[in-house]
Design an enzyme around this catalytic site. Sequence first.
Site, PDB file in Angstrom:
ATOM      1  N   GLU A 197       0.820  -1.224   0.000  1.00 53.58           N
ATOM      2  CA  GLU A 197       0.000   0.000   0.000  1.00 53.58           C
ATOM      3  C   GLU A 197       0.854   1.274   0.000  1.00 53.58           C
ATOM      4  OE1 GLU A 197      -3.008  -0.281   3.111  1.00 53.58           O
ATOM      5  OE2 GLU A 197      -4.072  -1.813   1.983  1.00 53.58           O
TER       6      GLU A 197
ATOM      7  N   GLU B 120      -5.422  -8.443  -0.358  1.00 52.99           N
ATOM      8  CA  GLU B 120      -6.147  -8.136   0.887  1.00 52.99           C
ATOM      9  C   GLU B 120      -7.604  -7.888   0.529  1.00 52.99           C
ATOM     10  OE1 GLU B 120      -4.632  -5.274   3.715  1.00 52.99           O
ATOM     11  OE2 GLU B 120      -2.567  -5.725   3.135  1.00 52.99           O
TER      12      GLU B 120
HETATM   13  O1  AHR Z   1      -5.062  -6.014   7.054  1.00 53.60           O
HETATM   14  C1  AHR Z   1      -4.941  -4.908   7.889  1.00 53.60           C
HETATM   15  C2  AHR Z   1      -4.257  -3.729   7.213  1.00 53.60           C
HETATM   16  O2  AHR Z   1      -5.089  -3.231   6.202  1.00 53.60           O
HETATM   17  C3  AHR Z   1      -2.968  -4.024   6.499  1.00 53.60           C
HETATM   18  O3  AHR Z   1      -1.884  -3.978   7.346  1.00 53.60           O
HETATM   19  C4  AHR Z   1      -2.887  -2.952   5.463  1.00 53.60           C
HETATM   20  O4  AHR Z   1      -2.167  -3.349   4.336  1.00 53.60           O
HETATM   21  C5  AHR Z   1      -4.324  -2.623   5.165  1.00 53.60           C
HETATM   22  O5  AHR Z   1      -4.567  -1.280   5.143  1.00 53.60           O
END
Ligand code: AHR
Length: 553
Positions: A209, A332
Amino acid sequence: MSNPVNRRAFLSQLGASGALLAAGPWLRSIGYAQIARGPARAVMLQARTRAPFDRRVFGAFLEHLGRAIYTGVYEPGSPRADQNGFRTDVIREITELGVPVMRYPGGNFVSGYNWLDGVGPKKQRSAVLERAWNSLETNQFGTNEFIDWCKRVGTEPLLAFNLGTSTPEMAVGYVEYCNVDKGTKWSELRRSHGYDTPHNVRAWCLGNEMDGPWQMGHMPAREYGRKARDTARQIRVLDSSLQLVACGSSNPNMPTYLVWDREVLEECYDQVDAISLHNYYGNTMELTGNKSARFLAMNLDMERQIREIAAVADYVQGLKKSPKRLWLSFDEWNVWYRARGGDFTDGKLAFAPRLFEEVYNLEDALLVGGFLNTLLRQSDRVRVACLAQILNVIAPLVTNETSVLRQSTYYPFAWALKYARGTVLDLFVETETYPIAAAGLRADVAQDDQVPFIDVAATIDLPSGRACVLMLNRDLESERELQLDWRDLTPTRVLACETLTGPDLKAFNTFDAPTRVAPRTLEPPVPGPRMTFKLPARSYTVAHIATDQIPAR
Ligand code: AHR
């Protein structure tokens, strides 16, 4: 991947049963036609497939965050721990799930992580202040422990580099530490730590990110793209076959959404294999107007995001006149909106603080089912996807001192892992729809649209002839029928048919009431060329079906 069966002919046949309406081009492009009334119908045609999917679309994610590692995966001194300090009850659950790939060590954590802190004799490892979540990181669990644990649970590691506070040199050193056999500085260090055989990690994320202002080392797209390119180029000297994933946008609500992805890929397209997507969804005023009917349509938002990022990747491919087509890593995804933001992100310098321990209810599980359907439908492009996360932190599994709880979201994930195999069928579906409205919602989810009541995905495993059908009924009030029309293979037996449903969309499991949301057997239709499932209102259902023929290819 589709083969030449005439789509128009099929759609016209579909229209024969109900009054076929003009579905938006969006719905049609994923095989859905809208009808005015009547049962839903799906045409199952083995000869029309989407993709032999990569099982890594059912991956998961484990971050050094909250209680995911410490008191989750790793808890020396626990009555449940083995000689390595690994919780055996957790190992049992994750092994049983059969998760094919596990992303590690972060997440935001990775952007401040020095992998050297987590290797070597445990007594010599220092505790450090972890700055993503303001927690105490003891480093007693690091890369080698993770690889050992992956072997125990039968999963493949997907490691991430720190491209935030760290350098390409340290990233390349990490690959050398993990993958080079012997005779170099970092490979010899690994051997001195007791690991003679290289770990051979094949897939790596180039940071996390990096478009987010919250990210340590956050930087503009072109700067990140160049850093990713430089890192990737050096890594390719070591091993040109590794799979390298560039950081895409953190979510479609970012002001730089798509522009970030384009600029990053313009810089590093030739050196990478894939670009990442992330997104978390919620039933909030801002996202759904607190309406469950809108919430259950959010897998279609995921579907749109996949198509948009794929379009950007293809655009850059065209610009570069590259023969290479990138794949996508949706590394994610989950429902996450209650234990989020503000104080939830602050570990207050504690060891293993309780962070993001989201409690999942029935409607969350139904939507997770929808996400799995979408990932299957888009699996010609998405080769890796990670449910974020796997344990304690926004997770289907939660530990206390003595046991592991299966949250509601465990079940759809477990079904996909257990039954979906082989190739994804390119279904033709006709179904009634319901309207959703854009007014008042956040721009990235604001849509005036029609949502199919029934969402269905299916796979066929040619060697065994077994099919898996995953069915979401978004109708909150009524049972709905779904007729499966099998054209070139005939079901002979329903091997399993289970559904997740209930009267209360907000019901959830606890350690005291662990089966409030749990599957029950659904009476399946008689196997044959036409099978009509009666899908309960508010339900996600799986059917595992044996067929009598395995047509020659
Ligand atoms: O999964 C939790 C967090 O969410 C992670 O660390 C990050 O990559 C995202 O914003």
